[in-house]
Design an enzyme around this catalytic site. Structure first.
Site, PDB file in Angstrom:
ATOM      1  N   SER A   1       0.798  -1.223   0.000  1.00  0.00           N
ATOM      2  CA  SER A   1       0.000   0.000   0.000  1.00  0.00           C
ATOM      3  C   SER A   1       0.834   1.278   0.000  1.00  0.00           C
ATOM      4  O   SER A   1       1.878   1.366   0.647  1.00  0.00           O
ATOM      5  CB  SER A   1      -0.910   0.022   1.234  1.00  0.00           C
ATOM      6  OG  SER A   1      -1.522   1.277   1.387  1.00  0.00           O
TER       7      SER A   1
ATOM      8  N   ARG B   1       2.046   8.946  -7.662  1.00  0.00           N
ATOM      9  CA  ARG B   1       2.550   7.630  -8.051  1.00  0.00           C
ATOM     10  C   ARG B   1       3.372   7.668  -9.329  1.00  0.00           C
ATOM     11  O   ARG B   1       4.373   6.960  -9.442  1.00  0.00           O
ATOM     12  CB  ARG B   1       1.375   6.663  -8.201  1.00  0.00           C
ATOM     13  CG  ARG B   1       0.710   6.361  -6.877  1.00  0.00           C
ATOM     14  CD  ARG B   1      -0.541   5.542  -7.032  1.00  0.00           C
ATOM     15  NE  ARG B   1      -1.074   5.188  -5.718  1.00  0.00           N
ATOM     16  CZ  ARG B   1      -2.202   4.511  -5.529  1.00  0.00           C
ATOM     17  NH1 ARG B   1      -2.915   4.130  -6.572  1.00  0.00           N
ATOM     18  NH2 ARG B   1      -2.626   4.234  -4.310  1.00  0.00           N
TER      19      ARG B   1
ATOM     20  N   HIS C   1      -0.992  -0.996 -12.168  1.00  0.00           N
ATOM     21  CA  HIS C   1      -1.945  -1.052 -11.066  1.00  0.00           C
ATOM     22  C   HIS C   1      -3.360  -0.656 -11.460  1.00  0.00           C
ATOM     23  O   HIS C   1      -4.310  -1.379 -11.227  1.00  0.00           O
ATOM     24  CB  HIS C   1      -1.441  -0.138  -9.940  1.00  0.00           C
ATOM     25  CG  HIS C   1      -2.348  -0.067  -8.753  1.00  0.00           C
ATOM     26  ND1 HIS C   1      -2.729  -1.192  -8.051  1.00  0.00           N
ATOM     27  CD2 HIS C   1      -2.946   0.980  -8.133  1.00  0.00           C
ATOM     28  CE1 HIS C   1      -3.517  -0.828  -7.043  1.00  0.00           C
ATOM     29  NE2 HIS C   1      -3.672   0.474  -7.092  1.00  0.00           N
TER      30      HIS C   1
ATOM     31  N   LEU D   1     -11.404   4.192  -4.421  1.00  0.00           N
ATOM     32  CA  LEU D   1     -12.544   3.834  -3.584  1.00  0.00           C
ATOM     33  C   LEU D   1     -13.529   4.997  -3.507  1.00  0.00           C
ATOM     34  O   LEU D   1     -14.743   4.806  -3.514  1.00  0.00           O
ATOM     35  CB  LEU D   1     -12.074   3.454  -2.176  1.00  0.00           C
ATOM     36  CG  LEU D   1     -11.010   2.359  -2.082  1.00  0.00           C
ATOM     37  CD1 LEU D   1     -10.689   2.042  -0.629  1.00  0.00           C
ATOM     38  CD2 LEU D   1     -11.484   1.100  -2.785  1.00  0.00           C
TER      39      LEU D   1
END
Length: 644
Positions: free
Chosen positions: A284, A337, A408, A448
């Protein structure tokens, strides 16, 4: 075709409120006259199905797993963003909006992103009411931590199990509606095509994965909530079953595909160990709160580490390069990222990679353990550390983790307007299945947020507007379009079953993955993309001659399932390459080597490429047609991203 995003007029902060008022409503008594199909039961699908059923609609929900609880949403570990400002550190709806627009390198719609930030605060309240066990501070208040691309703490979390806990909340709401008879659940059922009547989506064709039965289902609208397509790269952090088939078949029925080349490479994954692997494991991003990323300063020390003559804890502090902290002092290890991934790749390219393969850098918790104590670190990240130990047989409490970027998340997906409608009326795409909210790079802990935003707080309003306009006239499978589409599916299945070559479909998948990673992965060039297109076309031609698909349709047949999915991946891969080749700029996770700043950062071309690329299917083996939705920025100023 002109693309109308249907962004409401007026000030940014009032668009969603005004739009909700302007949308047509379906009265409670009429809602039970409408049938809604929901494909996929992860966070977006489960929340949408539960919410629509709660409103009174009749819902059919489909998933290829044996239970909605097995959706890939459970794999999300680190948290979910929301602009609650519980830490009193300067967060706000506008700051979350700005961080998301900037993190996506100014390639997302302002209207959609602001709405996402706006409803984020409601998501947390909804989930707490469902009993989601978010972490709490000593006094009982909900805790927050930081994620990449932000200088505030806005990420709510449940240790390293946030996705699982959120899915259990949505699953509970879904189960309540199943028990009430408002949702009919179809498990182990895969959608293989969309049925359209007069240009509107009116149903789907499915295959029962146990019996092989090909069935048709009718509805007034179809919602695709089927996740992303990272498995086009073969190795990714996605579940092995994750695929693009539902979205791709919808694309071939008229739904435009938006920004297919936008792929997120996550910087903190357990490195590849060999061709025997079928997937990769994510560590994570939350670990970058306390873990420090570093590589040896010299190639000589890196070689010693690779040979095992020294261990990481024997490398002196002066011989360590904490390269993210050095290059981006304002954000440090919590840069977005795409930035962290490119810098890790750069370290490896310079010969400073570690581990047996040399394709890794370190994520070190020694300072955190010294500062906080091992018990505190264990309480925050224990299950993640346990995963790492089980996979690598290394103890990250004693030695740094080895991490390296891996595929990802996909920011691209079916093109949708502000109402989440695709270019096929009545066909909607929610969550990672659509392209709408993340631009060219998704900030951590926002997946999410988007899935639950779309399912709980957007589609219940926007779908009603469409249904009110078409009326509750009954739709059933007696219409000839259902039988015609079913015949198309059966013909395609028989074509796959007729393949009796000498190469397994998994071999083709692995070859496709190598092509995509090499030429359409972390760095892309015109030369490499052109080569990739030819290789993929050759791979496709070879697939339909030399692949082998065993078994029959009327049984559990993993070979058949995978063959259909991989055939779709091959076609998608070619479109991704076309999209990447067309976009002659760098932005976010799309890094064209020809377009970079002097210090190696992504260099955008706002004059020529500030648009959404929406691709229209024009027929088998025909070039797709590019449509452009120009991006308009009123609330933010376009500038070169700077995290220093």
């Amino acid at each position: 075709m002109s693309l109308d995003a249907k962004i409401p007029e007026g000030p940014l902060a009032q668009k969603w409120s005004k739009h909700k008022f302007d949308l047509k409503l379906v009265n409670p008594a009429n809602k039970r006259k409408y049938d809604i199909i929901v494909v996929g039961t992860g966070l977006a699908g489960a929340s949408a199905a539960a919410s629509l059923a709660e409103l009174g609609y009749n819902v059919k929900a489909f998933c290829f797993q044996d239970s909605p609880r097995r959706a890939h949403s459970i794999a999300a570990q680190g948290g979910i963003n929301a602009a609650k400002n519980y830490q009193n550190d300067g967060d706000s709806v506008f700051r979350l909006f700005y961080d998301t627009i900037k993190g996506g390198d100014y390639r997302a719609r302002e209207g959609n992103v602001y709405r996402l930030a706006e409803v984020s605060v409601n998501i947390i309240d909804q989930c707490v009411a469902q009993g989601v066990p978010f972490a709490r501070e000593y006094g009982g208040l909900l805790d927050n931590r930081s994620f990449g691309g932000s200088q505030v703490s806005r990420t709510f979390y449940a240790r390293g199990q946030t996705g699982q806990q959120l899915l259990l909340g949505a699953y509970s709401a879904l189960n309540r509606q199943i028990h009430a008879g408002k949702v009919k659940m179809y498990t182990r059922t895969e959608m293989l095509d969309v049925v359209t009547i007069d240009g509107h989506a009116k149903g789907i064709v499915t295959r029962n994965m146990i019996t092989g039965s090909i069935d048709t289902h009718a509805g007034h609208a179809v919602l695709l909530c089927t996740g992303g397509y990272s498995n086009v790269f073969y190795l990714s952090t996605n579940a092995i079953g994750s695929n693009v088939t539902a979205a791709w078949r919808a694309h071939k029925r008229g739904a435009f595909f938006g920004n297919p080349c936008y792929t997120q490479i996550h910087p903190t994954c357990i490195p590849v160990t060999g061709d025997h692997q079928s997937k990769l494991t994510l560590m994570s991003e939350s670990l970058r709160n306390d873990g420090r990323v570093w590589a040896p300063k010299t190639v000589e020390i890196a070689e010693q580490l690779r040979k095992g003559t020294i261990k990481a804890d024997q490398v002196k502090e002066d011989d360590r390069d904490y390269f993210l902290e050095r290059k981006y002092p304002a954000f440090g290890n919590l840069v977005p990222r795409d930035v962290a991934s490119r810098n890790a790749k750069e370290m490896v390219a310079e010969g400073k990679g570690v581990g047996g393969s040399g394709f890794a850098v370190f994520l070190d918790f020694a300072d955190a353990i010294k500062r906080l104590g091992e018990d505190t670190v264990r309480a925050k990240y224990g299950n993640l550390f346990d995963m790492y130990i089980q996979i690598t047989d290394e103890n990250p409490y004693k030695q740094p983790m080895r991490i390296y970027p891996a595929v990802h998340y996909t920011m691209g997906g079916l093109w949708v307007d502000y109402n989440l409608s695709t270019t096929v009326p009545g066909l909607y795409a929610l969550g990672e299945c659509n392209f709408s909210d993340h631009g060219a790079n998704r900030l951590g802990a926002s997946a999410l947020m988007q899935g639950l935003s779309d399912g709980y707080f957007v589609i219940p309003y926007t779908l009603g507007d469409y249904l009110a306009k078409i009326g509750p006239k009954k739709v059933d499978t007696s219409h000839p379009a259902f039988e015609a589409t079913k015949k198309d599916v059966i013909t395609y299945i028989n074509k796959l079953l007729a393949l009796k070559g000498n190469k397994t479909v998994n071999e083709y998948h692995r070859e496709l993955g190598h092509i995509m990673w090499e030429y359409c992965g972390m760095a892309r060039t015109a030369e490499g993309l052109t080569k990739a297109k030819g290789l993929i076309q050759a791979l496709k031609a070879d697939f339909w001659v030399n692949a082998i698909v065993t078994g029959e349709n009327e049984e559990v047949n993993a070979s058949l399932e995978r063959a259909g999915r991989i055939a779709d991946f091959i076609e998608l891969g070619e479109l991704m390459v076309d999209d990447a080749l067309m976009r002659n700029e760098s932005c976010g996770g799309h890094f064209r080597v020809e377009s970079q700043t002097a210090d190696g950062e992504a260099l955008r071309d706002d004059e020529n490429f500030a648009f959404v690329a929406a691709w229209e299917f024009k027929g088998e083996n025909q070039p797709e047609e590019l449509h452009k939705e120009q991006l308009v920025f009123e609330a933010v100023h376009l500038s070169q991203r700077n995290y220093a």
